[in-house]
Design an enzyme around this catalytic site. Structure first.
Site, PDB file in Angstrom:
ATOM      1  N   ASN A   1       0.842  -1.186   0.000  1.00  0.00           N
ATOM      2  CA  ASN A   1       0.000   0.000   0.000  1.00  0.00           C
ATOM      3  C   ASN A   1       0.886   1.249   0.000  1.00  0.00           C
ATOM      4  O   ASN A   1       1.578   1.527   0.977  1.00  0.00           O
ATOM      5  CB  ASN A   1      -0.902  -0.043   1.240  1.00  0.00           C
ATOM      6  CG  ASN A   1      -1.882   1.094   1.301  1.00  0.00           C
ATOM      7  OD1 ASN A   1      -1.540   2.240   1.049  1.00  0.00           O
ATOM      8  ND2 ASN A   1      -3.112   0.772   1.668  1.00  0.00           N
TER       9      ASN A   1
ATOM     10  N   GLY B   1       0.011   4.354   0.131  1.00  0.00           N
ATOM     11  CA  GLY B   1      -0.438   5.327   1.125  1.00  0.00           C
ATOM     12  C   GLY B   1       0.191   5.067   2.483  1.00  0.00           C
ATOM     13  O   GLY B   1       0.669   5.986   3.155  1.00  0.00           O
TER      14      GLY B   1
ATOM     15  N   ASP C   1      -1.386  -3.665  10.507  1.00  0.00           N
ATOM     16  CA  ASP C   1      -2.725  -4.144  10.194  1.00  0.00           C
ATOM     17  C   ASP C   1      -3.660  -3.146  10.843  1.00  0.00           C
ATOM     18  O   ASP C   1      -3.564  -2.890  12.046  1.00  0.00           O
ATOM     19  CB  ASP C   1      -2.976  -5.567  10.698  1.00  0.00           C
ATOM     20  CG  ASP C   1      -4.126  -6.219   9.941  1.00  0.00           C
ATOM     21  OD1 ASP C   1      -4.176  -6.079   8.703  1.00  0.00           O
ATOM     22  OD2 ASP C   1      -4.978  -6.841  10.575  1.00  0.00           O
ATOM     23  N   ALA C   2      -4.491  -2.554  10.033  1.00  0.00           N
ATOM     24  CA  ALA C   2      -5.336  -1.471  10.512  1.00  0.00           C
ATOM     25  C   ALA C   2      -6.736  -1.638   9.975  1.00  0.00           C
ATOM     26  O   ALA C   2      -6.957  -2.334   8.983  1.00  0.00           O
ATOM     27  CB  ALA C   2      -4.750  -0.130  10.076  1.00  0.00           C
TER      28      ALA C   2
END
Length: 199
Positions: A9, A11, A68-69
């Site tokens: 990712n 971002g 991990d969100a």
């Protein structure tokens, strides 16, 4: 120090790199080292982050950092939780940030309680079999806005309204968001842990 980010990712990479650069840490995406994504079979952020960090360290030979969100909506019993990235697919949409926001707003229609938390769990390992992984958790409580607002950030930032600022994460300047976001909070904890134990 070079640290592999167990994520593809962009971002997340940009957000975390700006936070870790004062420590002299260079984050490299695992994809840039030819490593694919790890499986995320678990039901908690910490288990998935640990699995991703160990996978990245094993396949690159470098220390690894994994995040991990997700979004935990009170009215939905804490869901979508670890399935946040795939939330839209539950409602017939393709995976993606815009579709996730669209699906969430549709599901929230008529729901009185809009309270939600963004949670980020960071795990760092020195090696795949590191017996003492570093674990940091950041959490921000806010409300789901009734429509997207702002152009910054990614994920659910346009609908995550933070009462203390009177704005969504997507409306905040990047330096303010990074200092107060769930990922910003977990990164600050992780930086302190790394300084204490690794440097």
């Amino acid at each position: 120090m070079k640290l592999v980010l167990a994520s593809n990712n962009r971002g997340k990479l940009a957000e975390l790199q700006s936070m870790f650069s004062p420590l002299g840490v260079e984050l490299v995406r695992q994809a840039d080292l030819g490593v694919g994504e790890a499986d995320e079979p678990f039901h908690t952020f910490v288990e998935n982050a640990l699995a991703k960090a160990r996978f990245a360290a094993e396949h690159t030979g470098l220390p690894a950092l994994a995040d991990d969100a997700g979004l935990c909506v009170d009215a939905f019993g804490g869901q979508p939780g670890v399935q946040t990235a795939y939330y839209a697919t539950r409602f017939g949409y393709e995976k993606g940030d815009a579709n996730n926001v669209r699906a969430l707003l549709e599901q929230m229609r008529g729901v009185a309680s809009r309270r939600a938390a963004m949670v980020s769990t960071l795990v760092a390992v020195r090696s795949p079999d590191d017996p003492e992984p570093l674990i940091a958790v950041g959490r921000v409580v806010g409300e789901i806005a009734t429509e997207p607002r702002g152009d910054g950030g990614f994920g659910f930032d346009p609908v995550m309204f933070i009462p203390e600022f009177g704005k969504t994460f997507a409306e905040l300047p990047v330096e303010v968001k990074n200092a107060h976001s769930h990922r910003g909070r977990s990164a600050q904890q992780m930086l302190a842990l790394m300084r204490e134990r690794w440097f």
